[in-house]
Design an enzyme around this catalytic site. Structure first.
Site, PDB file in Angstrom:
ATOM      1  N   GLU A   1       0.807  -1.235   0.000  1.00  0.00           N
ATOM      2  CA  GLU A   1       0.000   0.000   0.000  1.00  0.00           C
ATOM      3  C   GLU A   1       0.833   1.276   0.000  1.00  0.00           C
ATOM      4  OE1 GLU A   1      -3.254  -0.010   2.813  1.00  0.00           O
ATOM      5  OE2 GLU A   1      -4.202  -1.722   1.821  1.00  0.00           O
TER       6      GLU A   1
ATOM      7  N   GLU B   1      -5.791  -8.614   0.063  1.00  0.00           N
ATOM      8  CA  GLU B   1      -6.555  -8.311   1.283  1.00  0.00           C
ATOM      9  C   GLU B   1      -7.983  -8.056   0.865  1.00  0.00           C
ATOM     10  OE1 GLU B   1      -5.139  -5.038   3.724  1.00  0.00           O
ATOM     11  OE2 GLU B   1      -3.078  -5.746   3.684  1.00  0.00           O
TER      12      GLU B   1
END
Ligand SMILES: *[C@@H]1O[C@H](CO)[C@@H](O)[C@H](O)[C@H]1NC(C)=O
Ligand SMILES: *[C@@H]1O[C@H](CO)[C@@H](O)[C@H](O)[C@H]1NC(C)=O
Ligand SMILES: *[C@@H]1O[C@H](CO)[C@@H](O)[C@H](O)[C@H]1NC(C)=O
Ligand SMILES: *[C@@H]1O[C@H](CO)[C@@H](O)[C@H](O)[C@H]1NC(C)=O
Ligand SMILES: *[C@@H]1O[C@H](CO)[C@@H](O)[C@H](O)[C@H]1NC(C)=O
Length: 365
Positions: A132, A243
């Site tokens: 991220e 995720e």
């Protein structure tokens, strides 16, 4: 159509089916109370993952965020020996944000390879360079105070550095990728990373999409739209869901409400259509981010009885997970059911493949 061609097609279908599609969870380096996880903590977690009651498949893969044991400079993370002991496959991660160097991550990996050898490297299914990082430097990351990130060019260079480092190790053939939010993957400013990676790890949470109509009733549409946009943005690069999940408790986020029913519903309508089809790392088995008020863990205290029934609905549309690992029955109490779903789903896929081939043959003739 010649018989040999038909057999070739059936054989290639068979190979595609037998290939592992990974089912896993994410695992942080520290616990929800910020303590460093030790080997025993990782072992407990990995064992629970493989023994979940009514699991629709064998969850024997784990995604890590770092190679470095918490509270050390470059000691290999104790998840490595825990994975060896529990025969758990690993999507490795290198932490890449807020730094100009990944030397310590590479050093921990290299020490891990020396220490555990092929017992360890045979379990590695991928390496994610970063997590991220590009989201954190985007408009929404900055707005959400997501912390230090990394620009696309730096991530692309780190990916090259990792490839260079593993080229003379048993990991030389392992796919090297990057994990980021789907919004980072569709952002054209990040194309350098798309071009550089072997696979795209997408984090995708309708719960957090407060500008997309994220009431739970719209979760399937939000997920489908984001997943499609991601696939379209990255061309032929395989997309792994690194995720996804829905929190059981926590604050409202836009129209999204955390609840046990919604977490269960999300597992059934999204999870069950991914499992066995797309490499999926569910978020999550065990929470490890105390700063996040939303809690996603599907078990309490690593109990093998989850907070909701994990059975997939019969109409979920996905083939049950197929796992050809001979060690299934050694490691999971669901070894028996894993074996039986393998053969029955393999059969139904082969039958479907055969009828397709026959239809094509009839058409060609
Ligand atoms: C790998 O596993 C085998 C079998 O458990 C063991 O004998 C061997 O010592 C292990 N190798 C390393 C480097 O840990
Ligand atoms: C796209 O990426 C650039 C470079 O990181 C960033 O400045 C921009 O905010 C991103 N756009 C969006 C919509 O997130
Ligand atoms: C549902 O999600 C889709 C995709 O994000 C969005 O276009 C649509 O407006 C949403 N619907 C509602 C009722 O919010
Ligand atoms: C995503 O793409 C698939 C295949 O192109 C399509 O069937 C599906 O309707 C799309 N889903 C959404 C939510 O756009
Ligand atoms: C979970 O649901 C399945 C299917 O309805 C059922 O067979 C199983 O017994 C349930 N498990 C528990 C613990 O209730």
């Amino acid at each position: 159509m010649r018989t040999s061609t038909i057999f070739a097609i059936v054989a290639s279908l068979g190979v595609a089916i037998a290939d592992d599609v990974y089912l896993g969870f994410n695992s942080g380096a520290t616990t929800d109370s910020k303590n460093a996880k030790k080997q025993a903590d990782f072992e407990k977690e990995f064992e629970t993952a493989q023994k979940l009651r009514d699991s629709p498949g064998l969850f024997n893969a784990i995604r890590l965020y770092t190679n470095i044991q918490a509270e050390t400079t470059d000691t290999p993370i104790e998840a490595f020996p825990a994975a060896v002991k529990t025969n758990t496959k690993l999507l490795l991660g290198l932490w890449c944000s807020g730094t100009t160097s990944i030397k310590n991550e590479l050093s921990a990996l290299s020490k891990g390879i020396d220490q555990y050898g092929t017992n360890f490297t045979n379990l590695v299914i991928g390496i994610s360079v970063g997590s991220e990082d590009m989201y954190r430097v985007s408009e929404s990351g900055i707005r959400n105070n997501a912390g230090l990130g990394q620009a696309a060019e730096a991530i692309a260079n780190f990916v090259k550095e990792v490839r260079d480092n593993i080229k003379d190790t048993p990991l030389s053939k392992i796919p090297v990728g990057h994990v980021d939010t789907w919004t980072a993957w569709v952002n054209e400013s990040n194309k350098a990373v798309v071009d550089e990676v072997d696979f795209v790890g997408a984090n995708l949470f309708p719960y957090y999409e407060d500008d997309k109509g994220n009431d739970f009733s719209n979760a399937t549409a939000v997920f489908g739209d984001a997943f499609n946009k991601t696939k379209n943005a990255v061309g032929d690069k395989p997309v792994w869901i690194t995720e996804t999940g829905w929190p059981i408790t926590g604050p409202d986020f836009g129209k999204a409400k955390a609840s046990l029913d919604n977490a269960k519903g999300y597992w059934e309508t999204i999870g069950c259509t991914l499992f066995g089809r797309t490499n999926t790392f569910w978020y999550t088995l065990h929470d490890s981010n105390p700063d996040n008020k939303a809690k996603f863990a599907i078990t309490k205290d690593l109990s093998t009885t989850p907070q909701f029934n994990l059975t997939c609905p019969a109409n979920a549309g996905a083939p049950p997970s197929i796992n050809t690992s001979p060690s299934n029955s050694e490691n999971g109490n669901n070894g028996k059911s894993a074996a039986s779903t393998t053969s029955s789903s393999l059969m139904s896929w082969l039958v479907a493949g055969l009828s397709f081939v026959c239809a094509v043959a009839a058409w060609a003739a």
